[in-house]
Write a protein that holds these residues in place. Structure first.
Motif, PDB file in Angstrom:
ATOM      1  N   SER A 268      33.479  27.844  45.326  1.00 44.19           N
ATOM      2  CA  SER A 268      35.332  27.795  45.623  1.00 44.19           C
ATOM      3  C   SER A 268      35.659  28.361  44.219  1.00 44.19           C
ATOM      4  CB  SER A 268      36.689  27.454  46.201  1.00 44.19           C
ATOM      5  OG  SER A 268      36.589  26.471  45.133  1.00 44.19           O
ATOM      6  N   CYS A 269      36.150  30.047  44.834  1.00 41.43           N
ATOM      7  CA  CYS A 269      36.030  30.854  43.193  1.00 41.43           C
ATOM      8  C   CYS A 269      37.351  30.268  42.042  1.00 41.43           C
ATOM      9  CB  CYS A 269      36.892  32.239  43.475  1.00 41.43           C
ATOM     10  SG  CYS A 269      36.942  33.457  42.151  1.00 41.43           S
ATOM     11  N   PHE A 270      36.951  30.148  40.894  1.00 38.34           N
ATOM     12  CA  PHE A 270      38.088  29.561  40.118  1.00 38.34           C
ATOM     13  C   PHE A 270      38.971  30.084  39.309  1.00 38.34           C
ATOM     14  CE2 PHE A 270      34.744  30.846  38.005  1.00 38.34           C
ATOM     15  CZ  PHE A 270      35.077  31.744  36.846  1.00 38.34           C
ATOM     16  N   LEU A 271      38.969  31.397  40.232  1.00 33.16           N
ATOM     17  CA  LEU A 271      39.971  32.473  39.359  1.00 33.16           C
ATOM     18  C   LEU A 271      40.918  33.085  40.566  1.00 33.16           C
ATOM     19  CD1 LEU A 271      37.490  35.787  37.969  1.00 33.16           C
ATOM     20  CD2 LEU A 271      39.096  33.752  37.019  1.00 33.16           C
ATOM     21  N   CYS A 272      40.542  33.250  41.690  1.00 33.74           N
ATOM     22  CA  CYS A 272      41.549  32.835  42.727  1.00 33.74           C
ATOM     23  C   CYS A 272      41.092  31.462  43.757  1.00 33.74           C
ATOM     24  CB  CYS A 272      41.384  34.969  43.792  1.00 33.74           C
ATOM     25  SG  CYS A 272      39.170  33.906  44.682  1.00 33.74           S
ATOM     26  N   ASP A 273      41.039  31.110  43.197  1.00 36.78           N
ATOM     27  CA  ASP A 273      40.815  29.707  44.009  1.00 36.78           C
ATOM     28  C   ASP A 273      40.871  30.283  46.124  1.00 36.78           C
ATOM     29  OD1 ASP A 273      41.177  26.777  44.701  1.00 36.78           O
ATOM     30  OD2 ASP A 273      43.228  26.873  45.417  1.00 36.78           O
ATOM     31  N   VAL A 275      40.635  32.634  47.672  1.00 42.54           N
ATOM     32  CA  VAL A 275      41.489  33.592  48.750  1.00 42.54           C
ATOM     33  C   VAL A 275      40.535  34.534  48.757  1.00 42.54           C
ATOM     34  CG1 VAL A 275      43.510  35.022  48.062  1.00 42.54           C
ATOM     35  CG2 VAL A 275      43.770  32.200  47.662  1.00 42.54           C
ATOM     36  N   GLY A 276      39.950  35.126  47.455  1.00 41.07           N
ATOM     37  CA  GLY A 276      39.071  35.855  47.376  1.00 41.07           C
ATOM     38  C   GLY A 276      39.615  37.484  46.343  1.00 41.07           C
ATOM     39  N   CYS A 277      38.474  38.077  45.637  1.00 40.93           N
ATOM     40  CA  CYS A 277      38.749  38.467  44.036  1.00 40.93           C
ATOM     41  C   CYS A 277      37.748  39.774  43.981  1.00 40.93           C
ATOM     42  CB  CYS A 277      39.840  37.827  43.388  1.00 40.93           C
ATOM     43  SG  CYS A 277      38.323  36.920  42.248  1.00 40.93           S
ATOM     44  N   ARG A 278      37.401  40.292  42.848  1.00 37.01           N
ATOM     45  CA  ARG A 278      36.816  41.218  42.210  1.00 37.01           C
ATOM     46  C   ARG A 278      35.492  40.516  41.880  1.00 37.01           C
ATOM     47  NH1 ARG A 278      35.439  42.803  37.581  1.00 37.01           N
ATOM     48  NH2 ARG A 278      37.233  41.503  36.435  1.00 37.01           N
ATOM     49  N   VAL A 279      36.483  39.869  41.218  1.00 36.97           N
ATOM     50  CA  VAL A 279      34.331  38.032  40.737  1.00 36.97           C
ATOM     51  C   VAL A 279      34.105  38.208  41.864  1.00 36.97           C
ATOM     52  CG1 VAL A 279      33.914  36.519  39.892  1.00 36.97           C
ATOM     53  CG2 VAL A 279      35.267  37.656  38.498  1.00 36.97           C
ATOM     54  N   CYS A 280      34.570  37.265  42.643  1.00 35.53           N
ATOM     55  CA  CYS A 280      34.198  36.480  43.992  1.00 35.53           C
ATOM     56  C   CYS A 280      33.338  37.698  45.411  1.00 35.53           C
ATOM     57  CB  CYS A 280      34.760  35.577  44.892  1.00 35.53           C
ATOM     58  SG  CYS A 280      36.316  35.593  44.987  1.00 35.53           S
ATOM     59  N   GLY A 281      34.241  38.469  45.316  1.00 30.64           N
ATOM     60  CA  GLY A 281      34.555  39.303  46.910  1.00 30.64           C
ATOM     61  C   GLY A 281      35.045  38.680  48.019  1.00 30.64           C
TER      62      GLY A 281
HETATM   63 ZN   LIG Z   1      37.226  34.877  43.137  1.00 32.25          ZN
END
Ligand SMILES: [Zn+2]
Length: 348
Positions: A268-273, A275-281
């Motif tokens: 799970s993305c450590f930036l957005c937890d 939710v979805g963001c630019r790094v993980c999509g």
């Molecule tokens: Zn993310």
């Protein structure tokens, strides 16, 4: 010359001379003063020349006085010369003066390469769980790189991988650190818990996410009673150690010849937890491949596949570093640009 006249001249020359010497403001001027006081046409020399004409008693006394005046003047000249030379040095030094209030120039300190840092961190997570570091050669034979890993000569993986062979038949640059699994199991009895960091090579076009040489860390655990949940728990512990305590792990079925079943592992993305963001999509970052060691691989190494089970995983160090540091182009790691590299500080 009358002796009393000579004495008067000597006394006057001593007094006048000491004043002139003290007043000399440069080495050139001091030299001129010296000539005027003791040179051939100086009053002092005139007295010297007249000594021959005076009677012996007065001559001895005048001679002594004359010598005293001469050495007094010479001492004074030497002293003044030293002063003037000193201040000449001072003027030279003035130009070179160090301003200690200016900020210093620090020597540039080298730092560890970001891939070295990340690889050390990955290895550290597993060695703290009891894994040992294993190594193998970068030039491999086809048995360790393919056959023993359940990739027979006609297997599509061999063409898929586009390997880099060397001039000696049957030898190639290893395409996976998985070859180290085989070498470890061939020489050691279970239980086996190893991680194998190292370079691998593929015949691939180089772009932002692919290189013809990159680094992997392979893991292998073989023991009695190892199950799929051990694999998942191990990967969760790894993800939390690398990316933070709230990370979750998602497994999707995938195919690798040397594991059954095989999974693609996302964190799970450590930036957005998540939710979805630019790094993980979509909230998940695909990080590595894993699976339960194929029974045929265990048998290839002489292990009893009825008694022992195991799991294996492999990850690209570049991939982990890109995710970890938000680097979007893998080539940055290999261009050797100090401005890029020095941002990582070097703390391992
Ligand atoms: Zn993310």
């Amino acid at each position: 010359m009358d002796p009393s006249e000579a004495r008067r001249i000597l006394d006057g020359e001593r007094e006048r001379g000491l004043e002139l010497i003290a007043a000399a403001s440069s080495l050139d001027e001091l030299e001129r003063v010296k000539v005027s006081l003791l040179g051939r046409r100086s009053p002092w020399s005139e007295v010297q020349r007249s000594l021959g004409a005076v009677d012996p008693e007065a001559r001895r006394e005048l001679g002594r006085s004359s010598n005293e005046v001469k050495s007094a003047l010479e001492d004074a000249i030497a002293g003044r010369r030293a002063e003037l030379e000193g201040s000449a040095d001072d003027r030279l030094l003035e130009g070179d003066r160090v301003d200690v209030t200016l900020p210093g120039r620090r020597p540039r300190q080298g730092s560890l390469h970001p891939l070295t840092i990340v690889q050390a961190q990955i290895v550290d997570v597993f060695t703290r769980m009891g894994y040992r570091v294993a190594e193998g050669p970068e030039i491999e034979d086809e048995w360790h790189n393919f056959e023993a890993l359940n990739i027979p000569p006609d297997h599509p993986a061999r063409t898929m991988k586009d390997s880099l062979y060397i001039d000696v038949p049957g030898l190639l640059l290893r395409t996976e650190t998985s070859a180290v699994q085989i070498r470890t199991m061939e020489t050691e009895e279970p239980p086996v818990y190893v991680v194998a960091p190292g370079r691998v090579y593929r015949r691939e076009a180089v772009d932002a996410t692919h290189g013809s040489m990159f680094q992997q860390v392979e893991g292998l655990a073989v023991d009695e009673g190892i199950s799929f949940s051990d694999l998942k728990g191990t990967l969760e512990a790894f993800a939390r150690a690398m990316f933070g305590p709230d990370r979750r792990v998602r497994l999707h079925p995938d195919y690798f010849p040397f594991v059954e079943p095989g999974v693609q592992v996302a964190v799970s993305c450590f930036l957005c937890d998540g939710v979805g963001c630019r790094v993980c999509g979509n909230g998940w970052i695909e990080l590595l491949g894993a699976g339960m060691v194929h029974p045929r691989v265990l048998q290839n190494c002489g292990y009893d596949a009825e008694r022992f089970t195991g799991f294996a995983f492999g990850m690209g160090v570049e991939r982990v570093a890109m995710v970890r540091y938000g680097v979007e182009d893998l080539r940055l790691f290999y261009e050797g640009d100090v401005r890029f590299l020095e941002q990582f500080g070097g703390a391992a």
